[in-house]
Design a protein around this motif. Sequence first.
Motif, PDB file in Angstrom:
ATOM      1  N   ALA A 194       3.602   5.539  -5.734  1.00 50.13           N
ATOM      2  CA  ALA A 194       3.425   5.500  -7.186  1.00 50.13           C
ATOM      3  C   ALA A 194       2.306   6.439  -7.622  1.00 50.13           C
ATOM      4  N   GLU A 240       0.827  -1.197   0.000  1.00 49.77           N
ATOM      5  CA  GLU A 240       0.000   0.000   0.000  1.00 49.77           C
ATOM      6  C   GLU A 240       0.869   1.258   0.000  1.00 49.77           C
ATOM      7  N   LEU A 245       2.267   1.730  -3.339  1.00 48.32           N
ATOM      8  CA  LEU A 245       1.218   2.231  -4.229  1.00 48.32           C
ATOM      9  C   LEU A 245       1.006   3.722  -4.032  1.00 48.32           C
ATOM     10  N   LEU A 246       0.903   4.136  -2.771  1.00 48.16           N
ATOM     11  CA  LEU A 246       0.677   5.554  -2.502  1.00 48.16           C
ATOM     12  C   LEU A 246       1.784   6.393  -3.130  1.00 48.16           C
TER      13      LEU A 246
END
Lengths: 402, 234
Positions: A313, A307, A310-311
């Motif tokens: 990215a 996560e 992802l954040l």
Amino acid sequence: MHLPDQIRFNWQIFIRHRVRTGLLLLAVGLGVASVILLTSLGEGARRYVDREFSALGNQLLIVLPGRKETTGGSPPIYGTAPRDLTLEDAQALSRIPSIKAVAPIIAGTVSVSVGSLSREVIVLGSTPEIFQVRQLEVAQGKILPDRTRTDAMAVCVLGSKLKQELFGHGRAIGEWVRAGDRRMRVIGVLVERGESLGLDLRDMIIVPVRTAEQMFNTPGLFRVLIELAGNADFSRTEAKIMEIIRERHEGDEDVTIISQDSMLAAFDNILTTLTLAIAAIAAISLVVAGILIMNLSLISVSQRKREIGLLKALGASSSQVRQLFLGESLMLVSMGSLAGVIFSWAVVMVVARLWPVFPLAAPWWSIPAAVGTALISGLVFSLLPARRAAALDPVLALRGEA
Amino acid sequence: MIELCDVNKTYQVGESPLRALRDVSLSVQKGEYLSVMGPSGSGKSTLLNMLGLLDRPDSGSYLLNGEKTETLPEEQRAKLRGEHIGFIFQSFHLINRLTTLENIELPMMLAGVALKARRKVAMAVLSQVGLADWAQHRPNQLSGGQLQRVAIARAIVMKPRILLADEPTGNLDQASGQEVIEVLENLNREGITLMIVTHDHNLGRRAKRQIRMVDGMIETDSSTEHAPARSDTL
Ligand SMILES: Nc1ncnc2c1ncn2[C@@H]1O[C@H](COP(=O)(O)OP(=O)(O)OP(=O)(O)O)[C@@H](O)[C@H]1O
Ligand SMILES: [Mg+2]
């Protein structure tokens, strides 16, 4: 990222990890509550003592037999046993102009009985002045008569609880009770009142001082209570008292004089220090809560690697990620603190209702101190996990490695 | 819009250095459609991460829209990434505790877009990928193809100019893979620059420009078919 968004985002995490969140809230809440409740206890004790002393009126001096040992000075030449403080000493003191009333006290315990009912209670032998000095009033009957200043008389005044136990709702005035091996007529019953300076005034019998002298077969007074005149100078009166004692005791100053102010100040000091110490000990539980937060946050960081990757990215900077994790801890600590404050406030309210004698109250500084310590501890201990999250390499984190 | 010049990237694997990218130069124009193919470990993902500012080159330069990126501080790289680049991953990377809509809103939330504006844009984008009815569902209630379409919606919600997809159909069956590719190609037709890493030759051939990587180098690039490959000099 706006604050409401961050709060909502964290809230969703809390909901997702209910058990973990519940545990942390409990830890923080208990920590905060223990600080507040323990300091309330200390503050309650301080207020209790405060109230008890001021109930005495601030024009009070207490004379105790024996020298206060801490003052040092030359050791007594004749023997070590202090000379008794006698009724005659007390009468001599009452001639000092700045003294309004002198109440000599002989105290002991005695078994008081009516028929087959019997109770072991404290007996105070004194004069009518005790009622003035200790602000006692009778609900029924009369106080000790004037003659008891000098003579033994077979009369007594009962505390309200003792009266209730011996006579129930029946009439006590004019009845006879047996105190030790003496018969005495009940002439008064005290107004219902709580404890005062650790003495349960409801469960007590007051008799003439001469009678107590005979009962306990001693001329020595337990203490002498002195009420000063309204405009009296404390230190000058103390000096005068000492002068008279010296005269009467062959040059020895073998009594101790305690003023209510000095006693109150001493107690105040002790209890305030004690409260602070208790608060510091309780604060340790908040540090423990902080360590718990750190551990669970570290676990959470490693569980949420993907996560975090992802954040990043999606455009989150390292400082945003750090802020997110710090915010999570602060939110937890705030909610836990709130719960702790509400809980302890409720406990204080309930105790105050159930046990009005003891003025349990949170000192003004305890809530900010408890919450502040919790916040600081939460912040400090989540710095490491937050920094670790912020430093994650997004590429590795997305793969769940790193 | 993308200007990559002599980029190198070396990873330390145990004792020995591993050169994941060797002197890679690549120039991509606005609106292009590229596929990147090559054997496993040839550096395709590393190249994509480099272009997406997730990774920094050891040497060489990377100009994005004429801006030198390799020396920018992390803060600004994150901002550029959020605004200009959309990522699509093989394993979707949706957050399970959030609804479809909330997942799509995430980039806008990080960028500080207000809730109301976010909702509107996210709904529009969700309709665009054909999932308007699934706004309030959670990822575990969706099929693989739907998940990847949600991920695409999330990638384009900030209106980026570049879409980087690393094996977007790798976890999907033929039919849903086809759907996803069509969504992506539609976006390209509307002007977005699209770069797809794939192992699927049929898929790779659909791109107008095809790049083949081997051992950290661009072996062939269909746009420069007849130019001498750099690898000859090494
Ligand atoms: N963070 C890293 N640390 C060490 N080595 C890495 C790292 N990232 C990639 N590599 C190595 O660099 C090489 C290129 O990796 P990359 O992921 O770019 O290959 P790929 O072409 O995407 O392969 P695949 O088709 O299997 O996805 C591989 O040998 C890989 O093991
Ligand atoms: Mg790869």
